[in-house]
Design a protein around this motif. Structure first.
Motif, PDB file in Angstrom:
ATOM      1  N   LEU A   5      53.101   8.319  77.573  1.00  0.00           N
ATOM      2  CA  LEU A   5      53.891   9.538  77.531  1.00  0.00           C
ATOM      3  C   LEU A   5      53.183  10.562  76.684  1.00  0.00           C
ATOM      4  CD1 LEU A   5      55.762   9.903  74.616  1.00  0.00           C
ATOM      5  CD2 LEU A   5      56.388   7.642  75.448  1.00  0.00           C
ATOM      6  N   ALA A   6      53.577  11.789  76.843  1.00  0.00           N
ATOM      7  CA  ALA A   6      53.049  12.871  76.023  1.00  0.00           C
ATOM      8  C   ALA A   6      54.227  13.635  75.449  1.00  0.00           C
ATOM      9  CB  ALA A   6      52.163  13.788  76.850  1.00  0.00           C
ATOM     10  N   THR A   7      54.037  14.161  74.263  1.00  0.00           N
ATOM     11  CA  THR A   7      55.086  14.939  73.621  1.00  0.00           C
ATOM     12  C   THR A   7      54.462  15.988  72.718  1.00  0.00           C
ATOM     13  OG1 THR A   7      57.168  14.813  72.356  1.00  0.00           O
ATOM     14  CG2 THR A   7      55.373  13.392  71.619  1.00  0.00           C
ATOM     15  N   GLU A   8      55.267  16.934  72.321  1.00  0.00           N
ATOM     16  CA  GLU A   8      54.836  17.910  71.330  1.00  0.00           C
ATOM     17  C   GLU A   8      55.867  17.940  70.225  1.00  0.00           C
ATOM     18  OE1 GLU A   8      54.363  21.387  73.735  1.00  0.00           O
ATOM     19  OE2 GLU A   8      56.504  21.719  73.908  1.00  0.00           O
ATOM     20  N   HIS A   9      55.393  18.139  69.020  1.00  0.00           N
ATOM     21  CA  HIS A   9      56.261  18.124  67.854  1.00  0.00           C
ATOM     22  C   HIS A   9      56.314  19.515  67.241  1.00  0.00           C
ATOM     23  CE1 HIS A   9      56.174  13.770  68.079  1.00  0.00           C
ATOM     24  NE2 HIS A   9      54.868  13.856  68.192  1.00  0.00           N
ATOM     25  N   PRO A  10      57.461  20.173  67.298  1.00  0.00           N
ATOM     26  CA  PRO A  10      57.565  21.502  66.681  1.00  0.00           C
ATOM     27  C   PRO A  10      57.468  21.390  65.163  1.00  0.00           C
ATOM     28  CG  PRO A  10      59.683  20.828  67.585  1.00  0.00           C
ATOM     29  CD  PRO A  10      58.694  19.762  67.930  1.00  0.00           C
ATOM     30  N   SER A  11      56.821  22.369  64.562  1.00  0.00           N
ATOM     31  CA  SER A  11      56.648  22.343  63.114  1.00  0.00           C
ATOM     32  C   SER A  11      57.594  23.293  62.399  1.00  0.00           C
ATOM     33  CB  SER A  11      55.211  22.697  62.760  1.00  0.00           C
ATOM     34  OG  SER A  11      54.927  24.021  63.178  1.00  0.00           O
ATOM     35  N   THR A  12      58.197  24.210  63.140  1.00  0.00           N
ATOM     36  CA  THR A  12      59.067  25.181  62.495  1.00  0.00           C
ATOM     37  C   THR A  12      60.385  25.275  63.254  1.00  0.00           C
ATOM     38  OG1 THR A  12      58.288  27.032  63.827  1.00  0.00           O
ATOM     39  CG2 THR A  12      57.048  26.549  61.815  1.00  0.00           C
ATOM     40  N   SER A  13      61.345  25.896  62.626  1.00  0.00           N
ATOM     41  CA  SER A  13      62.639  26.089  63.278  1.00  0.00           C
ATOM     42  C   SER A  13      62.511  27.010  64.489  1.00  0.00           C
ATOM     43  CB  SER A  13      63.659  26.643  62.285  1.00  0.00           C
ATOM     44  OG  SER A  13      63.197  27.871  61.755  1.00  0.00           O
ATOM     45  N   SER A  14      61.436  27.799  64.542  1.00  0.00           N
ATOM     46  CA  SER A  14      61.233  28.678  65.697  1.00  0.00           C
ATOM     47  C   SER A  14      60.663  27.922  66.889  1.00  0.00           C
ATOM     48  CB  SER A  14      60.299  29.825  65.324  1.00  0.00           C
ATOM     49  OG  SER A  14      59.003  29.328  65.054  1.00  0.00           O
ATOM     50  N   GLY A  15      60.306  26.650  66.684  1.00  0.00           N
ATOM     51  CA  GLY A  15      59.813  25.840  67.787  1.00  0.00           C
ATOM     52  C   GLY A  15      58.311  25.897  67.988  1.00  0.00           C
ATOM     53  N   GLN A  16      57.574  26.551  67.066  1.00  0.00           N
ATOM     54  CA  GLN A  16      56.121  26.599  67.184  1.00  0.00           C
ATOM     55  C   GLN A  16      55.569  25.170  67.161  1.00  0.00           C
ATOM     56  OE1 GLN A  16      54.200  28.580  63.952  1.00  0.00           O
ATOM     57  NE2 GLN A  16      52.190  28.479  64.893  1.00  0.00           N
ATOM     58  N   VAL A  17      54.683  24.873  68.096  1.00  0.00           N
ATOM     59  CA  VAL A  17      54.151  23.521  68.205  1.00  0.00           C
ATOM     60  C   VAL A  17      53.094  23.275  67.136  1.00  0.00           C
ATOM     61  CG1 VAL A  17      52.863  21.922  69.674  1.00  0.00           C
ATOM     62  CG2 VAL A  17      54.653  23.365  70.658  1.00  0.00           C
ATOM     63  N   LYS A  18      53.251  22.181  66.424  1.00  0.00           N
ATOM     64  CA  LYS A  18      52.292  21.793  65.395  1.00  0.00           C
ATOM     65  C   LYS A  18      51.351  20.717  65.918  1.00  0.00           C
ATOM     66  CE  LYS A  18      51.954  19.743  60.817  1.00  0.00           C
ATOM     67  NZ  LYS A  18      52.681  19.160  59.709  1.00  0.00           N
ATOM     68  N   ALA A  19      51.881  19.734  66.625  1.00  0.00           N
ATOM     69  CA  ALA A  19      51.063  18.598  67.049  1.00  0.00           C
ATOM     70  C   ALA A  19      51.464  18.158  68.445  1.00  0.00           C
ATOM     71  CB  ALA A  19      51.239  17.447  66.065  1.00  0.00           C
ATOM     72  N   HIS A  20      50.474  17.687  69.172  1.00  0.00           N
ATOM     73  CA  HIS A  20      50.690  17.069  70.476  1.00  0.00           C
ATOM     74  C   HIS A  20      50.353  15.597  70.325  1.00  0.00           C
ATOM     75  CE1 HIS A  20      49.896  21.315  71.426  1.00  0.00           C
ATOM     76  NE2 HIS A  20      50.702  21.116  72.455  1.00  0.00           N
ATOM     77  N   SER A  21      51.117  14.754  70.979  1.00  0.00           N
ATOM     78  CA  SER A  21      50.855  13.315  70.927  1.00  0.00           C
ATOM     79  C   SER A  21      50.777  12.743  72.332  1.00  0.00           C
ATOM     80  CB  SER A  21      51.982  12.573  70.199  1.00  0.00           C
ATOM     81  OG  SER A  21      52.074  12.957  68.860  1.00  0.00           O
ATOM     82  N   VAL A  22      49.844  11.820  72.515  1.00  0.00           N
ATOM     83  CA  VAL A  22      49.800  10.975  73.689  1.00  0.00           C
ATOM     84  C   VAL A  22      50.081   9.570  73.174  1.00  0.00           C
ATOM     85  CG1 VAL A  22      48.350  10.005  75.506  1.00  0.00           C
ATOM     86  CG2 VAL A  22      48.157  12.426  74.916  1.00  0.00           C
ATOM     87  N   VAL A  23      51.107   8.941  73.729  1.00  0.00           N
ATOM     88  CA  VAL A  23      51.518   7.610  73.280  1.00  0.00           C
ATOM     89  C   VAL A  23      51.264   6.619  74.399  1.00  0.00           C
ATOM     90  CG1 VAL A  23      53.424   6.216  72.384  1.00  0.00           C
ATOM     91  CG2 VAL A  23      53.317   8.665  71.842  1.00  0.00           C
ATOM     92  N   ILE A  24      50.566   5.541  74.065  1.00  0.00           N
ATOM     93  CA  ILE A  24      50.305   4.455  75.009  1.00  0.00           C
ATOM     94  C   ILE A  24      51.163   3.279  74.576  1.00  0.00           C
ATOM     95  CG2 ILE A  24      48.555   2.891  75.933  1.00  0.00           C
ATOM     96  CD1 ILE A  24      46.844   5.599  74.616  1.00  0.00           C
TER      97      ILE A  24
END
Length: 169
Positions: free
Chosen positions: A91-110
């Protein structure tokens, strides 16, 4: 036009099954930034140290880097030895870093299925605060991170030799 490159963190997890057909789930520390206090399966990040500094298996490549990283992470996080690692899903996901939803990190999970080999569950302080061996039916009763129950279902089907693909259970 040049394409912008985005770096991903690579995470690998293990749905560990014991001889009684129970799966290990762990509760994330309440101090974790992502999913504090929720139940999941153990795993962690692939680090360059998982292969850099070791001899290459061929002239150009290191092999089994994910399996080696997963083995290391499981030993560190829950104190267990695992074997027979096999692929379940990704799967892939993105993790917002701020309350405005700006993306800080992307993850690929195996996500993998692994057999318990040996050891006693010993939790890594700061990572997890509780662990349980559960059946598929029992897993449903826990506050699992979204998607984990579906992955356990997939791993269980894989163990039984059934055809499977990700779906919401």
């Amino acid at each position: 036009m040049a394409k912008e490159h985005t770096l991903f963190e690579v995470v690998i997890t293990a749905i560990i099954v014991n001889k009684e057909s129970k799966y290990l789930i762990t509760r994330r520390s309440p101090n974790k930034k992502r999913f504090p206090g929720m139940w999941t399966v153990p795993g962690g990040h692939l680090d360059p140290e998982d292969f850099m500094g070791y001899p290459k298996d061929t002239e150009h490549y290191w092999y089994n880097v994910l399996e080696k990283a997963l083995t290391r992470e499981i030993k560190e996080e829950v104190g267990l030895e695992i074997e027979h690692v096999r692929y379940v899903t990704s799967l892939a996901t993105e993790h917002p870093s701020t309350s405005s939803g700006q993306v800080k990190a992307h993850s690929v999970v195996i996500s993998c299925l692994a057999d318990y080999k040996s050891g006693k569950v010993e939790l890594q302080e700061g990572e997890t605060d509780k662990a349980e061996w559960v059946s598929v039916k029992e897993a449903k009763k826990y506050d699992l991170i979204d998607g984990i129950y579906d992955e356990i279902q997939m791993a269980d089907a894989l163990r039984r030799g059934e055809k499977y693909e990700w779906k919401r259970h």
